[in-house]
Design a protein around this motif. Structure first.
Motif, PDB file in Angstrom:
ATOM      1  N   ILE A 108       0.715  -1.193  -0.007  1.00  0.00           N
ATOM      2  CA  ILE A 108       0.049  -0.066   0.018  1.00  0.00           C
ATOM      3  C   ILE A 108       1.023   1.354   0.058  1.00  0.00           C
ATOM      4  O   ILE A 108       1.911   1.156   0.710  1.00  0.00           O
ATOM      5  CB  ILE A 108      -0.959   0.084   1.300  1.00  0.00           C
ATOM      6  N   GLY A 109       0.500   1.985  -0.845  1.00  0.00           N
ATOM      7  CA  GLY A 109       1.175   3.547  -0.943  1.00  0.00           C
ATOM      8  C   GLY A 109       2.650   3.602  -1.884  1.00  0.00           C
ATOM      9  O   GLY A 109       3.221   4.679  -1.603  1.00  0.00           O
ATOM     10  N   ILE A 110       2.717   2.660  -2.543  1.00  0.00           N
ATOM     11  CA  ILE A 110       3.624   2.429  -3.515  1.00  0.00           C
ATOM     12  C   ILE A 110       3.533   3.643  -4.608  1.00  0.00           C
ATOM     13  O   ILE A 110       2.304   3.760  -4.938  1.00  0.00           O
ATOM     14  CB  ILE A 110       3.930   1.169  -4.352  1.00  0.00           C
ATOM     15  N   ARG A 111       4.301   4.559  -4.613  1.00  0.00           N
ATOM     16  CA  ARG A 111       4.146   5.864  -5.490  1.00  0.00           C
ATOM     17  C   ARG A 111       4.580   5.818  -7.003  1.00  0.00           C
ATOM     18  O   ARG A 111       4.357   6.640  -7.551  1.00  0.00           O
ATOM     19  CB  ARG A 111       4.844   7.045  -4.798  1.00  0.00           C
ATOM     20  N   ASP A 112       4.859   4.550  -7.089  1.00  0.00           N
ATOM     21  CA  ASP A 112       5.616   4.451  -8.569  1.00  0.00           C
ATOM     22  C   ASP A 112       4.346   3.630  -9.399  1.00  0.00           C
ATOM     23  O   ASP A 112       3.849   2.501  -8.956  1.00  0.00           O
ATOM     24  CB  ASP A 112       6.696   3.329  -8.658  1.00  0.00           C
ATOM     25  N   ASN A 113       3.823   4.415 -10.478  1.00  0.00           N
ATOM     26  CA  ASN A 113       2.684   3.965 -11.059  1.00  0.00           C
ATOM     27  C   ASN A 113       3.062   2.556 -11.958  1.00  0.00           C
ATOM     28  O   ASN A 113       2.298   1.417 -11.952  1.00  0.00           O
ATOM     29  CB  ASN A 113       2.327   4.715 -12.322  1.00  0.00           C
ATOM     30  N   LEU A 114       4.166   2.128 -12.263  1.00  0.00           N
ATOM     31  CA  LEU A 114       4.590   1.216 -12.733  1.00  0.00           C
ATOM     32  C   LEU A 114       4.753   0.067 -11.643  1.00  0.00           C
ATOM     33  O   LEU A 114       4.068  -1.252 -12.056  1.00  0.00           O
ATOM     34  CB  LEU A 114       5.970   1.314 -13.667  1.00  0.00           C
ATOM     35  N   GLY A 115       5.304   0.204 -10.802  1.00  0.00           N
ATOM     36  CA  GLY A 115       5.441  -0.694  -9.705  1.00  0.00           C
ATOM     37  C   GLY A 115       4.079  -1.226  -9.126  1.00  0.00           C
ATOM     38  O   GLY A 115       3.834  -2.435  -9.067  1.00  0.00           O
ATOM     39  N   THR A 116       3.002  -0.054  -9.106  1.00  0.00           N
ATOM     40  CA  THR A 116       1.768  -0.315  -8.584  1.00  0.00           C
ATOM     41  C   THR A 116       1.151  -1.331  -9.515  1.00  0.00           C
ATOM     42  O   THR A 116       0.552  -2.312  -9.319  1.00  0.00           O
ATOM     43  CB  THR A 116       0.770   0.785  -8.284  1.00  0.00           C
ATOM     44  N   SER A 117       1.263  -0.951 -10.712  1.00  0.00           N
ATOM     45  CA  SER A 117       0.383  -1.830 -11.846  1.00  0.00           C
ATOM     46  C   SER A 117       1.081  -3.230 -11.815  1.00  0.00           C
ATOM     47  O   SER A 117       0.172  -4.205 -11.987  1.00  0.00           O
ATOM     48  CB  SER A 117       0.548  -1.126 -13.055  1.00  0.00           C
ATOM     49  N   LEU A 118       2.575  -3.321 -11.724  1.00  0.00           N
ATOM     50  CA  LEU A 118       3.012  -4.753 -11.625  1.00  0.00           C
ATOM     51  C   LEU A 118       2.563  -5.605 -10.591  1.00  0.00           C
ATOM     52  O   LEU A 118       2.391  -6.846 -10.516  1.00  0.00           O
ATOM     53  CB  LEU A 118       4.438  -4.566 -11.663  1.00  0.00           C
ATOM     54  N   VAL A 119       2.508  -4.752  -9.408  1.00  0.00           N
ATOM     55  CA  VAL A 119       2.098  -5.686  -8.046  1.00  0.00           C
ATOM     56  C   VAL A 119       0.611  -5.933  -8.385  1.00  0.00           C
ATOM     57  O   VAL A 119       0.268  -7.036  -7.728  1.00  0.00           O
ATOM     58  CB  VAL A 119       2.291  -4.646  -6.868  1.00  0.00           C
ATOM     59  N   MET A 120       0.001  -4.943  -8.620  1.00  0.00           N
ATOM     60  CA  MET A 120      -1.825  -5.417  -8.692  1.00  0.00           C
ATOM     61  C   MET A 120      -1.859  -6.580  -9.834  1.00  0.00           C
ATOM     62  O   MET A 120      -2.693  -7.648  -9.398  1.00  0.00           O
ATOM     63  CB  MET A 120      -2.288  -4.237  -9.303  1.00  0.00           C
ATOM     64  N   LEU A 121      -1.085  -6.593 -10.930  1.00  0.00           N
ATOM     65  CA  LEU A 121      -1.170  -7.501 -11.720  1.00  0.00           C
ATOM     66  C   LEU A 121      -0.912  -9.079 -11.449  1.00  0.00           C
ATOM     67  O   LEU A 121      -1.587 -10.162 -11.479  1.00  0.00           O
ATOM     68  CB  LEU A 121      -0.371  -7.366 -13.250  1.00  0.00           C
ATOM     69  N   ALA A 122       0.394  -9.074 -10.659  1.00  0.00           N
ATOM     70  CA  ALA A 122       0.852 -10.389 -10.203  1.00  0.00           C
ATOM     71  C   ALA A 122      -0.066 -10.807  -9.113  1.00  0.00           C
ATOM     72  O   ALA A 122      -0.361 -12.036  -8.940  1.00  0.00           O
ATOM     73  CB  ALA A 122       2.145 -10.351  -9.516  1.00  0.00           C
ATOM     74  N   MET A 123      -0.785  -9.679  -8.391  1.00  0.00           N
ATOM     75  CA  MET A 123      -1.567 -10.335  -7.218  1.00  0.00           C
ATOM     76  C   MET A 123      -3.031 -10.723  -8.024  1.00  0.00           C
ATOM     77  O   MET A 123      -3.545 -11.783  -7.331  1.00  0.00           O
ATOM     78  CB  MET A 123      -1.777  -9.530  -6.152  1.00  0.00           C
ATOM     79  N   MET A 124      -3.491 -10.163  -8.975  1.00  0.00           N
ATOM     80  CA  MET A 124      -4.701 -10.400  -9.609  1.00  0.00           C
ATOM     81  C   MET A 124      -4.522 -11.838 -10.076  1.00  0.00           C
ATOM     82  O   MET A 124      -5.622 -12.801 -10.129  1.00  0.00           O
ATOM     83  CB  MET A 124      -5.039  -9.427 -10.575  1.00  0.00           C
ATOM     84  N   LEU A 125      -3.254 -12.298 -10.660  1.00  0.00           N
ATOM     85  CA  LEU A 125      -2.937 -13.385 -11.548  1.00  0.00           C
ATOM     86  C   LEU A 125      -3.314 -14.589 -10.291  1.00  0.00           C
ATOM     87  O   LEU A 125      -3.451 -15.531 -10.510  1.00  0.00           O
ATOM     88  CB  LEU A 125      -1.873 -13.509 -12.238  1.00  0.00           C
ATOM     89  N   ILE A 126      -2.394 -14.400  -9.214  1.00  0.00           N
ATOM     90  CA  ILE A 126      -2.645 -15.335  -8.038  1.00  0.00           C
ATOM     91  C   ILE A 126      -3.953 -15.675  -7.723  1.00  0.00           C
ATOM     92  O   ILE A 126      -4.165 -16.932  -7.364  1.00  0.00           O
ATOM     93  CB  ILE A 126      -2.018 -14.581  -6.888  1.00  0.00           C
ATOM     94  N   ILE A 127      -5.014 -14.492  -7.665  1.00  0.00           N
ATOM     95  CA  ILE A 127      -6.241 -14.811  -7.169  1.00  0.00           C
ATOM     96  C   ILE A 127      -7.002 -15.804  -8.354  1.00  0.00           C
ATOM     97  O   ILE A 127      -7.490 -16.530  -7.989  1.00  0.00           O
ATOM     98  CB  ILE A 127      -7.078 -13.522  -6.985  1.00  0.00           C
ATOM     99  N   ILE A 128      -6.755 -15.472  -9.464  1.00  0.00           N
ATOM    100  CA  ILE A 128      -7.210 -16.161 -10.819  1.00  0.00           C
ATOM    101  C   ILE A 128      -6.700 -17.546 -10.749  1.00  0.00           C
ATOM    102  O   ILE A 128      -7.608 -18.458 -10.642  1.00  0.00           O
ATOM    103  CB  ILE A 128      -7.009 -15.552 -12.042  1.00  0.00           C
ATOM    104  N   GLY A 129      -5.732 -17.846 -10.532  1.00  0.00           N
ATOM    105  CA  GLY A 129      -5.220 -19.064 -10.279  1.00  0.00           C
ATOM    106  C   GLY A 129      -5.525 -19.789  -9.117  1.00  0.00           C
ATOM    107  O   GLY A 129      -6.077 -21.079  -9.160  1.00  0.00           O
ATOM    108  N   TRP A 130      -5.762 -19.090  -8.152  1.00  0.00           N
ATOM    109  CA  TRP A 130      -6.694 -19.704  -6.852  1.00  0.00           C
ATOM    110  C   TRP A 130      -7.978 -20.434  -7.170  1.00  0.00           C
ATOM    111  O   TRP A 130      -8.458 -21.292  -6.618  1.00  0.00           O
ATOM    112  CB  TRP A 130      -6.778 -18.697  -5.887  1.00  0.00           C
ATOM    113  N   PHE A 131      -8.846 -19.464  -8.204  1.00  0.00           N
ATOM    114  CA  PHE A 131     -10.184 -19.853  -8.386  1.00  0.00           C
ATOM    115  C   PHE A 131      -9.995 -21.314  -9.029  1.00  0.00           C
ATOM    116  O   PHE A 131     -11.053 -22.062  -8.891  1.00  0.00           O
ATOM    117  CB  PHE A 131     -10.729 -19.034  -9.460  1.00  0.00           C
ATOM    118  N   PHE A 132      -8.875 -21.921  -9.653  1.00  0.00           N
ATOM    119  CA  PHE A 132      -8.977 -23.108 -10.362  1.00  0.00           C
ATOM    120  C   PHE A 132      -9.042 -24.263  -9.362  1.00  0.00           C
ATOM    121  O   PHE A 132      -9.289 -25.433  -9.482  1.00  0.00           O
ATOM    122  CB  PHE A 132      -7.933 -23.294 -11.223  1.00  0.00           C
ATOM    123  N   ALA A 133      -8.713 -23.823  -8.122  1.00  0.00           N
ATOM    124  CA  ALA A 133      -9.031 -24.885  -6.957  1.00  0.00           C
ATOM    125  C   ALA A 133     -10.293 -24.905  -6.438  1.00  0.00           C
ATOM    126  O   ALA A 133     -10.407 -25.254  -5.053  1.00  0.00           O
ATOM    127  CB  ALA A 133      -7.862 -24.710  -5.845  1.00  0.00           C
TER     128      ALA A 133
END
Length: 291
Positions: free
Chosen positions: A189-214
């Protein structure tokens, strides 16, 4: 089915026997559905989700880099709610001959989502009080629906609860991993870099989507709602409160110091990991009609 002859229709005697069993089947179904628990679940889910959505709108007004953990909370809450519905015997289908149910549900969903995106896309996001509208609509609409369900269930028979299932090992592991995931989300929370924020959100969203397969396993997101008890729900609720507080702090009090973010992330992770390690309490289950 193509290439398969239709079955012969039953004789009048067999058809009558089928109809005679309808009432017995409905009674067995009713014994499996705890309508009071379903109603309270609807009310509490509406209340919690409305709080998270309101916090999301408030944070988005000033700091879009702190909203992704709140989005994850909303997604995870929906899966937990679905699992709780399965535990209480909830049937995910539209009631027969109840057009009003469909119309009301769709209208409420459109009102909540429409007001939500209208605020997010409006220049300046409008006055501060407008941020309460999506959450209030959700609370009044779906919370009111839960109250109606509770009123209709007032005359229903008390459901005889089956002995509760122990928390499976896979669900314990999923709970601990969820704690690590939400701890990492709090830390980001509070990462001020737009690219860094986007990468973190993308990585975490992929983790959640992968979790749905279980989904169908004891490690899936719905299993949390099926098997969790009060220690796990309390830990998750406390973790949600920490993340919401940290997001609001980042949005309205400037950048949160790293030690506080690390401490908050560790607290969220430890709460859920600790709840995953809570041993089962051995309770006597009712037998032969005795409680």
């Amino acid at each position: 089915m193509h290439g398969v002859e239709p079955l012969d229709p039953p004789s009048p005697e067999v058809a009558r026997l089928y109809l005679d069993q309808v009432e017995a089947v409905e009674q067995r179904r009713e014994r499996r559905i705890d309508r009071r628990a379903v109603a309270w679940q609807t009310i509490l889910s509406a209340a919690v989700t409305s709080v998270v959505i309101t916090a999301y709108v408030f944070v988005f007004r000033t700091d879009s880099s702190a909203i992704h953990p709140l989005l994850f909370l909303i997604i995870i809450m929906s899966q937990i709610s679905a699992g709780m519905g399965e535990r209480h015997g909830l049937q995910w289908r539209t009631p027969r001959s109840k057009v009003w149910y469909v119309v009301l549900t769709v209208a409420l969903a459109v009102a909540v989502i429409g007001s939500f995106f209208f605020i997010l896309l409006s220049p300046g996001h409008g006055p501060l009080w407008v941020s309460f509208i999506p959450g209030a609509l959700l609370l009044i609409g779906f919370g009111g629906l839960g109250l109606v369900q509770l009123w209709k269930a007032r005359g229903s028979e008390r459901v005889v609860r089956e002995p509760r299932e122990p928390l499976p090992l896979a669900t314990r592991i999923a709970t601990a991993v969820l704690g690590l995931f939400l701890g990492a989300a709090a830390l980001s929370i509070g990462i001020r870099d737009n690219l860094g924020t986007s990468l973190v959100m993308l990585a975490m969203m992929l983790i959640i989507i992968g979790w749905f397969f279980a989904w169908t396993t004891d490690a899936g997101p719905a299993s949390l709602g099926r098997y969790w008890r009060w220690p796990q729900f309390a830990a998750y609720g406390a973790g949600m409160a920490v993340i919401i507080w940290l997001s609001l702090q980042s949005a309205y009090s400037g950048e949160v110091p790293m030690p506080i973010r690390v401490g908050a992330g560790a607290l969220v992770a430890l709460l859920l990991i600790g709840s995953a390690l809570v041993p089962e309490s051995h309770r006597r289950t009712p037998s032969n009609g005795a409680s």
